[in-house]
Design a protein around this motif. Structure first.
Motif, PDB file in Angstrom:
ATOM      1  N   UNK A 275      29.817  -9.905  56.179  1.00 48.76           N
ATOM      2  CA  UNK A 275      28.585  -9.122  56.295  1.00 48.76           C
ATOM      3  C   UNK A 275      27.424 -10.019  56.723  1.00 48.76           C
ATOM      4  N   UNK A 276      26.539  -9.470  57.523  1.00 47.18           N
ATOM      5  CA  UNK A 276      25.367 -10.234  57.946  1.00 47.18           C
ATOM      6  C   UNK A 276      24.441 -10.485  56.760  1.00 47.18           C
ATOM      7  N   UNK A 277      23.781 -11.602  56.797  1.00 45.54           N
ATOM      8  CA  UNK A 277      22.849 -11.924  55.718  1.00 45.54           C
ATOM      9  C   UNK A 277      23.166 -13.272  55.118  1.00 45.54           C
ATOM     10  N   UNK A 278      23.509 -13.277  53.833  1.00 46.91           N
ATOM     11  CA  UNK A 278      23.704 -14.529  53.116  1.00 46.91           C
ATOM     12  C   UNK A 278      24.953 -15.267  53.594  1.00 46.91           C
ATOM     13  N   UNK A 279      24.863 -16.597  53.587  1.00 48.19           N
ATOM     14  CA  UNK A 279      26.009 -17.452  53.847  1.00 48.19           C
ATOM     15  C   UNK A 279      26.482 -18.034  52.525  1.00 48.19           C
ATOM     16  N   UNK A 280      27.786 -18.282  52.440  1.00 47.35           N
ATOM     17  CA  UNK A 280      28.376 -18.675  51.167  1.00 47.35           C
ATOM     18  C   UNK A 280      29.061 -20.028  51.264  1.00 47.35           C
ATOM     19  N   UNK A 281      29.098 -20.686  50.133  1.00 43.91           N
ATOM     20  CA  UNK A 281      29.850 -21.920  49.997  1.00 43.91           C
ATOM     21  C   UNK A 281      30.961 -21.719  48.982  1.00 43.91           C
TER      22      UNK A 281
ATOM     23  N   UNK B 172      39.195 -30.002  44.187  1.00 46.39           N
ATOM     24  CA  UNK B 172      40.235 -29.783  45.186  1.00 46.39           C
ATOM     25  C   UNK B 172      39.522 -29.472  46.498  1.00 46.39           C
ATOM     26  N   UNK B 173      39.640 -30.354  47.463  1.00 44.89           N
ATOM     27  CA  UNK B 173      38.860 -30.232  48.694  1.00 44.89           C
ATOM     28  C   UNK B 173      39.395 -29.106  49.572  1.00 44.89           C
ATOM     29  N   UNK B 174      38.580 -28.069  49.692  1.00 42.50           N
ATOM     30  CA  UNK B 174      38.909 -26.940  50.568  1.00 42.50           C
ATOM     31  C   UNK B 174      37.642 -26.103  50.732  1.00 42.50           C
ATOM     32  N   UNK B 175      36.943 -26.209  51.852  1.00 37.44           N
ATOM     33  CA  UNK B 175      35.657 -25.520  52.006  1.00 37.44           C
ATOM     34  C   UNK B 175      35.764 -24.062  52.445  1.00 37.44           C
ATOM     35  N   UNK B 176      36.967 -23.545  52.632  1.00 32.23           N
ATOM     36  CA  UNK B 176      37.121 -22.182  53.149  1.00 32.23           C
ATOM     37  C   UNK B 176      37.355 -21.189  52.009  1.00 32.23           C
TER      38      UNK B 176
ATOM     39  N   UNK C 255      32.236 -19.059  44.299  1.00 31.42           N
ATOM     40  CA  UNK C 255      31.512 -18.645  45.500  1.00 31.42           C
ATOM     41  C   UNK C 255      30.021 -18.676  45.184  1.00 31.42           C
ATOM     42  N   UNK C 256      29.264 -19.394  46.012  1.00 33.36           N
ATOM     43  CA  UNK C 256      27.827 -19.517  45.808  1.00 33.36           C
ATOM     44  C   UNK C 256      27.067 -19.123  47.064  1.00 33.36           C
ATOM     45  N   UNK C 257      25.877 -18.563  46.858  1.00 38.54           N
ATOM     46  CA  UNK C 257      24.962 -18.316  47.967  1.00 38.54           C
ATOM     47  C   UNK C 257      24.314 -19.646  48.328  1.00 38.54           C
TER      48      UNK C 257
END
Length: 216
Positions: free
Chosen positions: A75-81, A101-105, A125-127
């Motif tokens: 969805x458009x708007x916030x990006x997540x980490x 555990x390294x995995x940014x996806x 999941x963070x904004x």
């Protein structure tokens, strides 16, 4: 000037974490007439803690864990980490036992899954703009050897269990003539009738004797 008002909305697509919902927006004229209604998808946030999911995967098969649905992430708007942590060999929600555990996806793939992948994976999941935590989920993963997946369940049962599973009655619960003889109720026994007859005769004699005394 026409105002745009939310007139209807569906429930959130998920019961925890970030999901999507469909909203109906309409314009209202000064006279209160509804016009130019449209349906839009928007993000929605339920309880951010999603708890533990138990998963069993055969060794050698590809497998993927997904932390956030594609609809919610796109969805458009916030990006997540995304932050993943792993507790090897354990099924737990004790955060002390996890290490990075390294995995940014938003997803984690196993191609193929190995027994060494067994354990619990935690995904946060963070904004990115505010560092707000919008979802935390635990995946308790067990990877079992492939030769254990196709076990014949019937062969692992005892004879009595197989009969019970097929609707037949095991021999120990038979109800044939011999078994019915052993299970006969007390009032079906011959001695019970003899005792009842004796007691009845005694009662009748007692009544007659008492009646005779009254007449003297």
């Amino acid at each position: 000037l026409k105002a745009v008002v939310l007139v209807n909305s569906t429930p959130c697509s998920v019961t925890c974490g970030l999901g999507v919902k469909e909203e109906q927006l309409c314009q209202f004229s000064p006279a209160g007439e509804r016009r130019n209604c449209s349906l839009v998808l928007s993000r929605c946030l339920s309880d951010w803690i999603c708890g533990l999911q138990h998963l069993v995967v055969p060794e050698g098969k590809p497998f993927r864990l997904t932390c956030l649905s594609r609809d919610a992430a796109s969805r458009e708007g916030q990006n997540f980490g995304y932050t993943w942590r792993f507790a090897p060999g354990l099924i737990t929600t004790n955060d002390v036992l996890f290490h990075p555990f390294r995995n940014p996806s938003p997803s984690l793939s196993f191609s193929p899954a190995l027994e060494s992948h067994s354990g619990t994976y935690r995904c946060d999941v963070q904004v990115l703009s505010s560092f707000q935590l919008v979802k935390r989920i635990y995946f308790g993963l067990r990877v079992i050897p492939g030769d254990l997946v196709g076990l014949d369940f019937q062969r692992s049962l005892t004879r009595e269990q197989q009969l019970a599973a097929s609707g037949e009655e095991p021999a120990g619960n038979a109800t044939g003539p011999a078994e019915r003889e052993r299970r006969r109720r007390p009032w079906e026994e011959p001695w019970f009738h003899e005792a009842a007859l004796g007691m009845g005769s005694g009662v009748i004699l007692g009544i007659l004797f008492s009646f005779g005394l009254c007449c003297l």
